[in-house]
Design a protein around this motif. Structure first.
Motif, short mmCIF file in Angstrom:
data_model
loop_
_atom_site.label_atom_id
_atom_site.label_comp_id
_atom_site.label_asym_id
_atom_site.label_seq_id
_atom_site.Cartn_x
_atom_site.Cartn_y
_atom_site.Cartn_z
N GLY A 134 15.19 31.51 13.20
CA GLY A 134 16.19 32.54 13.43
C GLY A 134 17.58 31.95 13.41
O GLY A 134 17.76 30.73 13.43
N GLY A 135 18.57 32.82 13.38
CA GLY A 135 19.95 32.37 13.39
C GLY A 135 20.82 33.39 12.71
O GLY A 135 20.35 34.45 12.25
N SER A 136 22.12 33.09 12.64
CA SER A 136 23.05 34.02 12.03
C SER A 136 24.18 33.27 11.34
O SER A 136 24.69 32.28 11.86
CB SER A 136 23.65 34.96 13.08
N SER A 137 24.54 33.76 10.17
CA SER A 137 25.70 33.23 9.46
C SER A 137 26.66 34.34 9.10
O SER A 137 27.52 34.18 8.24
CB SER A 137 25.24 32.49 8.19
N ALA A 138 26.52 35.50 9.74
CA ALA A 138 27.36 36.65 9.43
C ALA A 138 28.81 36.38 9.82
O ALA A 138 29.08 35.69 10.81
CB ALA A 138 26.85 37.89 10.16
N PRO A 139 29.76 36.92 9.06
CA PRO A 139 31.17 36.71 9.39
C PRO A 139 31.60 37.53 10.59
O PRO A 139 30.95 38.52 10.95
CB PRO A 139 31.88 37.20 8.12
N ALA A 140 32.68 37.12 11.21
CA ALA A 140 33.28 37.94 12.26
C ALA A 140 33.98 39.14 11.63
O ALA A 140 34.15 39.20 10.42
CB ALA A 140 34.27 37.09 13.05
N GLY A 141 34.35 40.09 12.47
CA GLY A 141 35.09 41.23 11.95
C GLY A 141 34.42 42.57 12.19
O GLY A 141 34.90 43.60 11.72
N GLY A 142 33.30 42.58 12.90
CA GLY A 142 32.66 43.84 13.23
C GLY A 142 31.84 44.42 12.09
O GLY A 142 31.65 43.80 11.04
N PHE A 143 31.38 45.65 12.30
CA PHE A 143 30.41 46.25 11.36
C PHE A 143 30.97 46.41 9.96
O PHE A 143 30.24 46.29 8.97
CB PHE A 143 29.96 47.61 11.90
N SER A 201 28.51 43.28 4.58
CA SER A 201 28.08 43.82 3.29
C SER A 201 26.56 43.94 3.24
O SER A 201 25.84 43.42 4.10
CB SER A 201 28.55 42.90 2.16
N ASP A 202 26.06 44.58 2.20
CA ASP A 202 24.61 44.64 2.00
C ASP A 202 24.02 43.24 1.91
O ASP A 202 22.92 42.98 2.42
CB ASP A 202 24.28 45.41 0.72
N ASN A 243 21.05 41.76 4.25
CA ASN A 243 19.81 41.23 3.67
C ASN A 243 19.56 39.80 4.11
O ASN A 243 18.41 39.41 4.39
CB ASN A 243 19.86 41.31 2.15
N THR A 244 20.62 39.00 4.18
CA THR A 244 20.47 37.60 4.62
C THR A 244 19.96 37.54 6.06
O THR A 244 19.06 36.74 6.37
CB THR A 244 21.82 36.87 4.51
N GLU A 245 20.52 38.36 6.94
CA GLU A 245 20.10 38.34 8.34
C GLU A 245 18.65 38.81 8.49
O GLU A 245 17.88 38.25 9.28
CB GLU A 245 21.03 39.21 9.18
N LEU A 246 18.27 39.83 7.75
CA LEU A 246 16.90 40.32 7.81
C LEU A 246 15.92 39.31 7.21
O LEU A 246 14.82 39.11 7.74
CB LEU A 246 16.78 41.67 7.09
N ASP A 247 16.32 38.67 6.12
CA ASP A 247 15.44 37.69 5.47
C ASP A 247 15.22 36.46 6.34
O ASP A 247 14.21 35.76 6.18
CB ASP A 247 16.03 37.26 4.13
N LEU A 248 16.13 36.18 7.24
CA LEU A 248 15.99 35.01 8.12
C LEU A 248 15.29 35.37 9.43
O LEU A 248 14.44 34.61 9.91
CB LEU A 248 17.36 34.41 8.42
N THR A 308 27.67 39.54 15.84
CA THR A 308 26.21 39.42 15.78
C THR A 308 25.48 40.76 15.62
O THR A 308 24.30 40.85 15.92
CB THR A 308 25.66 38.71 17.04
N THR A 309 26.16 41.77 15.14
CA THR A 309 25.51 43.07 14.97
C THR A 309 24.26 42.98 14.10
O THR A 309 23.19 43.49 14.45
CB THR A 309 26.50 44.09 14.38
N ALA A 310 24.37 42.35 12.94
CA ALA A 310 23.24 42.29 12.02
C ALA A 310 22.12 41.42 12.59
O ALA A 310 20.93 41.76 12.48
CB ALA A 310 23.69 41.76 10.66
N TYR A 311 22.47 40.29 13.18
CA TYR A 311 21.48 39.42 13.81
C TYR A 311 20.74 40.17 14.92
O TYR A 311 19.51 40.14 15.00
CB TYR A 311 22.17 38.18 14.36
N ALA A 312 21.50 40.84 15.78
CA ALA A 312 20.90 41.56 16.90
C ALA A 312 19.98 42.67 16.41
O ALA A 312 18.89 42.88 16.96
CB ALA A 312 22.00 42.14 17.80
N ALA A 313 20.40 43.37 15.36
CA ALA A 313 19.57 44.44 14.82
C ALA A 313 18.28 43.89 14.21
O ALA A 313 17.20 44.48 14.35
CB ALA A 313 20.35 45.23 13.77
N ALA A 314 18.37 42.73 13.54
CA ALA A 314 17.18 42.11 12.97
C ALA A 314 16.21 41.69 14.06
O ALA A 314 14.98 41.86 13.94
CB ALA A 314 17.57 40.92 12.11
N LYS A 315 16.74 41.13 15.15
CA LYS A 315 15.88 40.73 16.27
C LYS A 315 15.28 41.95 16.97
O LYS A 315 14.15 41.89 17.46
CB LYS A 315 16.67 39.87 17.26
#
Length: 259
Positions: A85-94, A98-99, A103-108, A148-155
């Motif tokens: 697990g982990g996250s590489s999403a950029p800061a800046g909110g929702f 991008s798609d 996809n990267t967060e879900l794939d990880l 961490t919105t995308a990471y949190a949603a994936a978890k």
């Protein structure tokens, strides 16, 4: 004297077992007698070549390679621990997500567990026993909107999937449990605290305090060590936890402020 916990001879797969809590879990399981196969994208010099698989688990091909290695080298599996697990999403909110980022967060954080379970859990069901542990995160309850919105949603998706899987396979002898860590003082976390300390003109403990404050505080006063998480995972994987399934165990020093 019989040890309180033994994993003697247990055929075990632990993903992302080369650093942080994953490495601590691999080390503890081996100390307790388990035969542990682990995987990551590249093998450190300290890893036994025969019990390590180099695979990109964010891809279907990487998961298939690892599942084949489990069958070939272990002859099956008794315990699966999904540490990846982990996250590489950029800061800046929702709006900055991008798609491709989603996809990267879900794939990880979601798909490797789904793919590996689909490959390996049916054999556990056939043998009438097994343990699957999904490592989620307290962020599925306490997301940080800035980053961490995308990471949190994936978890959160992983947690829901895990609960559903437990309802399906627990009657067939396979326990499924979730472990939900808060902030863990891994090598990466140490580097982050050191950087924040330099930027704030303080010491390492001050850098840790900045991180803890950003989480709303950790009542116990410190992050978890990788070994703390490994201890919990080992207990849940052991026969001592024989009637525990379908539940989530939070290990966060009290960070989550609600019941």
């Amino acid at each position: 004297m019989t040890p309180f916990i033994s994993l003697e001879g247990k055929r075990t797969l632990i993903t992302s077992g080369t650093r942080g809590a994953g490495a601590a879990t691999v080390a503890l399981f081996r100390e307790l007698g388990a035969r542990v196969l682990t995987a990551a994208r590249s093998r450190p010099d300290t890893q036994d070549k025969e019990m390590f698989v180099s695979a990109d688990l964010t891809t279907a091909e990487g998961c298939a390679t690892l599942a084949a290695a489990v069958r070939e080298r272990l002859g099956g599996v008794d315990i699966i621990v999904h540490m990846l697990g982990g996250s590489s999403a950029p800061a800046g909110g929702f709006a900055s997500l991008s798609d491709a980022v989603w996809n990267t967060e879900l794939d990880l954080n979601l798909m490797p567990a789904i793919r590996l379970d689909r490959e390996l859990v049916p054999a556990m069901v056939a043998q009438g026993r097994g343990v699957v542990i999904h490592v989620t995160s307290i962020q599925h309850e306490l997301p940080l909107p800035e980053a961490t919105t995308a990471y949190a949603a994936a978890k959160a998706a992983l947690s829901t999937y895990s609960k559903s899987l437990s309802k399906e396979v627990s009657p067939k002898g396979v326990r499924v449990v979730r472990v939900s860590p808060g902030w863990i003082e891994t090598e990466a976390a140490v580097r982050l605290a050191e950087r924040l300390a330099r930027e704030a003109g303080t010491d390492y403990e001050g850098g840790k305090r900045i991180i803890m404050d950003s989480l709303g505080g950790i009542p116990i006063g410190r992050p978890s060590k990788p070994e703390d998480v490994a201890n919990l995972v080992a207990f849940l994987a052991s026969d001592r936890a024989g009637t525990i399934t379908g539940t989530e165990y939070v290990i966060d020093g009290g960070t989550v402020p609600t019941v």
